[in-house]
Design an enzyme around this catalytic site. Structure first.
Site, PDB file in Angstrom:
ATOM      1  CG  HIS A 105     -22.111  23.202   8.442  1.00 20.64           C
ATOM      2  ND1 HIS A 105     -20.840  22.705   7.693  1.00 20.64           N
ATOM      3  CD2 HIS A 105     -21.760  23.939   9.402  1.00 20.64           C
ATOM      4  CE1 HIS A 105     -19.813  23.349   8.479  1.00 20.64           C
ATOM      5  NE2 HIS A 105     -20.489  23.982   9.515  1.00 20.64           N
ATOM      6  CE  LYS A 123     -10.442  28.587   0.022  1.00 19.67           C
ATOM      7  NZ  LYS A 123     -11.091  29.706  -0.819  1.00 19.67           N
TER       8      LYS A 123
END
Lengths: 298, 201
Positions: free
Chosen positions: B38, B106
């Site tokens: 990222h 998650k």
């Protein structure tokens, strides 16, 4: 006793223990997860539990790691005082970690915290971490492989409570920790609680608790009652499997152990183990006989 | 709980059909990115550099897989999600910069990401943490791999998937969050928990 034990036997057994731990849940854990799936009524948690059961079933059938996070390597070595002399156990366990990383395979999870970089073989400074205990009056060497995932480890907590906060303060600390963690540590897992001793001792006790079999209660009835009450209370939070909302599936079990405390301190520690509550143990006898306590040999 | 099947590229119109608690399955192309990928992607974009693949319409998966190299080919052994909250630091910029409309991970994501999902019409979906074998079943092959210098857990794996899921919608394009609702419910439940344990919160 002067004879020394053959380390290559130990190395092979530990590689096998890694394979067991990564690919097959102990029966107490898989049974508890299946029961929970049957009981859960909220559709989101039920769907997550279905995926969990499917996942560990296929992992077992195909000998594949059930989770991509195959953990940082922790060993518990219980040395029977009557077991033959072992030389270089640390080196043997490090070798087993390297071999298991290639052979199972396991994800390399040992990263240098100062300069960065993954060692690539699950070894590094103090890793694998080895806990040693001597067991009087027995002749076996007992080794437990305890691969510990990072997501659940990140939700562990230590509270240096004031003694005046007492047992109620500990209950509150545990519930607050679980609510703060929410779905992040991959519930439903095992919550280990360590009380007293000191900061490091409370955490060490807490972490050791998550390896106790699901459903087993502490021999002290007072502690056993506390385990049951906290389990019920944690499942009343409604967090559910993976934090998706569930009435019965926030925790598989709560395990507690205590040490006597300093008059001025009340340390309370919570260790969290995810649903993939992996562990594998073998006992090795002086005649080279091996007994696997958590898994069946194929 | 409604079930949807999407094929990439997934559009902003597609993701606006789903609500929190629904289940989706994805076929087509997804790519993995954790903290470091990222960071690198945003850093390169800031300098005006091109990404190794066009992210638009693909799903970004918070995942550091276990992989095996067989000859020249990479094989995914286990590929469950990692904890998504770590990516709260980057995800709003990531969605905005690259037009990625589906995030898979998650444990849920925070308010900052939920706000961005409402603004840019994206969704967050939760794969069951650790369900690496079920995940790997939905992954047909490794199409490409980039940024291997970050290590195999952190690099950019481009994956061909077929009915990848089940993915439970945790944040929808209205910015509603299933995880936030569960957290609020847990706070409400503290009353009866306190009563049961004989303590006050």
């Amino acid at each position: 006793m002067t004879e020394t034990f053959d380390n290559t036997i130990i190395e092979d057994i530990v590689v096998k223990l890694h394979k067991f731990a990564a690919t097959q849940l102990p029966n107490d854990v898989s049974d508890a997860l299946k029961t929970m799936y049957e009981q859960e009524t909220k559709p989101t948690s039920k769907a997550a539990l279905k995926t969990i059961v499917d996942n560990f079933t296929i992992a077992d059938e195909t000998s594949t790691p059930m989770c991509q996070d195959t953990g940082i390597h922790i060993y518990y070595v219980n040395i029977g005082e009557n077991f033959p002399k072992v030389i270089g156990i640390e080196e043997t366990l490090r070798k087993a970690s390297v071999r298991a990383t290639k052979e199972v395979p396991l994800r390399p999870n040992a990263v240098n915290p100062i300069v960065g970089g993954n060692s690539g073989d699950n070894t590094g400074n103090y890793i694998p971490f080895i806990n040693y205990d001597f067991i009087p009056g027995v002749d076996y060497l007992e080794i437990t492989v305890f691969p510990k995932g990072g997501g659940s480890e990140n939700m562990c907590a230590l509270g240096m409570l004031k003694p005046g906060q007492g047992i109620n303060g500990i209950k509150k600390f545990v519930i607050d920790t679980i609510i703060n963690a929410g779905g992040q540590p991959c519930p439903p897992g095992v919550v280990g609680v360590g009380i007293g001793g000191g900061a490091d001792i409370a955490l060490k006790l807490a972490k050791k608790q998550v390896m106790r079999p699901i459903g087993e209660r502490h021999p002290d009835p007072e502690i056993a009652k506390l385990e049951e009450d906290l389990l019920k209370a944690i499942n009343m939070t409604g967090i559910g499997a993976m934090g998706l909302g569930g009435d019965f599936s926030t925790a598989l079990d709560v395990k507690i152990e205590y040490a006597h405390r300093h008059p001025a301190s009340l340390p309370a520690a919570v260790a969290y183990q995810c649903w993939a509550a992996r562990r594998s143990t073998a006992r090795i006898y002086p005649d080279k006989r091996v007994e696997y306590l958590t898994h069946k040999e194929e | 709980m409604v079930e949807f099947h999407f094929t990439t590229p997934i559009t902003k119109e597609d993701v606006q059909k789903v609500k929190i608690g629904d289940v989706i399955y994805i076929s087509g192309t997804i790519f993995t990115a954790r903290d470091e990928a990222h960071e690198r992607a945003l850093h390169l974009a800031e300098k005006g550099e091109k990404m190794p693949i066009d992210f638009e319409g693909l799903a970004v998966y918070h995942c550091g897989p276990v992989v095996r190299q067989v000859g020249d080919e990479w094989e995914i052994v286990a590929a469950g999600p990692t904890t998504s909250t770590r990516m709260d630091l980057f995800e709003d910029e990531f969605i905005k910069t690259f037009n990625v409309n589906v995030v898979i991970g998650k444990g849920g994501m925070g308010d900052r990401t939920a706000k961005a999902m409402k603004e840019y019409k994206a969704i967050y979906t939760a794969f069951v943490g650790g369900a690496a074998v079920v995940a790997a079943k939905g992954i047909k092959r490794v199409k490409e791999v980039h940024w291997l210098d970050l290590g195999t857990p952190e690099c950019l794996w481009v994956l061909e998937v077929d009915k990848f899921g089940p993915l439970i919608v945790g944040i929808d394009s209205n910015g509603d969050s299933l995880f936030k609702n569960v957290a609020l419910q847990a706070q409400e439940n503290l009353g009866k928990i306190g009563e049961f344990l004989g303590i006050t919160f």
